[in-house]
Every structure is written in C-alpha cells, then in structure tokens.
Design a protein around this motif. Structure first.
Motif, short mmCIF file in Angstrom:
data_model
loop_
_atom_site.label_atom_id
_atom_site.label_comp_id
_atom_site.label_asym_id
_atom_site.label_seq_id
_atom_site.Cartn_x
_atom_site.Cartn_y
_atom_site.Cartn_z
N ALA A 149 5.23 8.46 8.39
CA ALA A 149 5.24 7.06 7.94
C ALA A 149 6.22 6.87 6.78
N TRP A 150 6.29 7.83 5.87
CA TRP A 150 7.18 7.71 4.72
C TRP A 150 8.64 7.74 5.16
N ILE A 151 9.00 8.67 6.03
CA ILE A 151 10.40 8.78 6.44
C ILE A 151 10.83 7.55 7.25
N LYS A 152 9.89 6.98 8.01
CA LYS A 152 10.18 5.74 8.75
C LYS A 152 10.34 4.55 7.80
N ALA A 153 9.53 4.54 6.73
CA ALA A 153 9.68 3.49 5.71
C ALA A 153 11.04 3.61 5.02
N GLN A 199 13.66 5.69 -3.77
CA GLN A 199 12.82 5.20 -4.86
C GLN A 199 12.22 3.83 -4.57
N LYS A 200 12.74 3.15 -3.57
CA LYS A 200 12.21 1.83 -3.18
C LYS A 200 11.00 1.94 -2.26
N VAL A 201 10.76 3.11 -1.69
CA VAL A 201 9.60 3.30 -0.84
C VAL A 201 8.36 3.42 -1.74
N ASP A 202 7.35 2.60 -1.47
CA ASP A 202 6.11 2.67 -2.24
C ASP A 202 5.40 3.96 -1.85
N SER A 203 5.53 4.97 -2.70
CA SER A 203 5.12 6.34 -2.36
C SER A 203 3.86 6.79 -3.08
N GLU A 204 3.07 7.56 -2.36
CA GLU A 204 1.91 8.24 -2.93
C GLU A 204 2.16 9.73 -2.77
N PHE A 205 2.05 10.47 -3.87
CA PHE A 205 2.38 11.90 -3.86
C PHE A 205 1.12 12.74 -3.96
N PRO A 206 1.11 13.92 -3.29
CA PRO A 206 -0.02 14.84 -3.43
C PRO A 206 -0.11 15.36 -4.86
N VAL A 207 -1.28 15.81 -5.22
CA VAL A 207 -1.49 16.40 -6.54
C VAL A 207 -0.80 17.76 -6.57
N MET A 258 0.85 -1.18 0.00
CA MET A 258 0.00 0.00 0.00
C MET A 258 0.89 1.25 0.00
N PRO A 259 0.66 2.16 -0.93
CA PRO A 259 1.50 3.35 -1.00
C PRO A 259 1.45 4.19 0.28
N ILE A 260 2.59 4.78 0.59
CA ILE A 260 2.73 5.61 1.79
C ILE A 260 2.78 7.06 1.35
N PRO A 261 1.96 7.93 1.95
CA PRO A 261 1.95 9.34 1.55
C PRO A 261 3.31 10.01 1.77
N PHE A 262 3.74 10.74 0.75
CA PHE A 262 4.95 11.56 0.84
C PHE A 262 4.52 13.01 0.81
N PRO A 263 5.04 13.84 1.66
CA PRO A 263 5.92 13.58 2.79
C PRO A 263 5.10 13.28 4.05
N SER A 264 5.61 12.40 4.89
CA SER A 264 4.92 12.06 6.13
C SER A 264 5.87 11.33 7.08
#
Length: 140
Positions: A9-13, A128-136, A1-7
C-alpha cells in the motif's frame, strides 16, 4: 490515515504521489531505470521487504511489493536497515550522504545517480509526502 511503511500500500501511494507531482515529472523527464528497495529487518520489523518501482521519464509506471526478491531485476537496488529508510523518508538523513557513507547501499550505476542528483532528491521529497506509519525500532 497513515500507511504502514514498508508495504504494498505504501509503495502504491508513492506511485500516486510521483505521478501527481508536476515538478517531479519535469525534473525526472530523462530518468530511465527501475528500482528495488530492500528494507532489512530491525527492531519489531523482523522480515525483509522488497518494493519495486518502474520509473521512466518522470512517470512511475508500476509499483508493488515483491513476494519473491528475484521477481524483478532492476537497474538499481537500494539496501538498508529499516532505520535508515525511515530517517531518509522522514527527512532526517540526506539520501546522498546515506549513499556516500554506505548506510544506504546502491547496486547499479552510481555515476548515473550522481548525474541525476536533482531527480534523486525530488524523488525523496515525494516519499516524504506519503502519510507514513513506521514500525517501532527499539535501537533508534
């Protein structure tokens, strides 16, 4: 499941990716310095985010979002609009080019960064290995 960037959770991933990557550990074995990412507002992303990484000899010892930008004094601070960070994380913008053209502003020793280009590039590959979801971003 993609992790929101920036957050947080993302930095921990990212911390988990860095600490599980043997090549990063080898390449970054001499790196000493923590980093704060300052992601500047853009598009639907309306508030700046500050993310902290404690990097030491190929290991990420700590990673979290900063509630207060003055919470941590890091060796390096990287400032850029959201779209620049997104392009770097997606592999569409070379991080060294972004630094040299000041799209990505660096506070800290550029000499140290330039002496450690392989570490910087491998670090970016790990992002780039973090499954990321980016804001619009409307202007992208």
């Amino acid at each position: 499941m993609p992790i929101p960037f920036p957050s947080d959770a993302w930095i921990k991933a990212l911390k988990d990716v860095l600490n599980s990557d043997a090549e990063y550990a080898r390449i970054a074995r001499n790196w000493e310095g923590d980093i704060v990412f300052v992601v500047e507002p853009e598009g639907s992303f309306t508030k700046p985010k500050h993310m902290y990484l404690n990097l030491w000899h190929g290991e990420c010892r700590d990673a979290h979002e900063l509630a207060d930008p003055n919470e941590a004094k890091a060796a390096f601070t990287l400032n850029a609009p959201l779209s620049v960070f997104v392009k770097v994380v997606q592999g569409r913008l070379d991080p060294m080019q972004a630094m040299m053209t000041r799209q990505l502003k660096v506070s800290g020793s550029m000499v140290y960064m330039m002496k450690n280009v392989p570490t910087v590039l491998k670090f970016v590959k790990c992002t780039q290995k973090v499954d990321s979801e980016f804001p619009v971003i409307s202007n992208q």
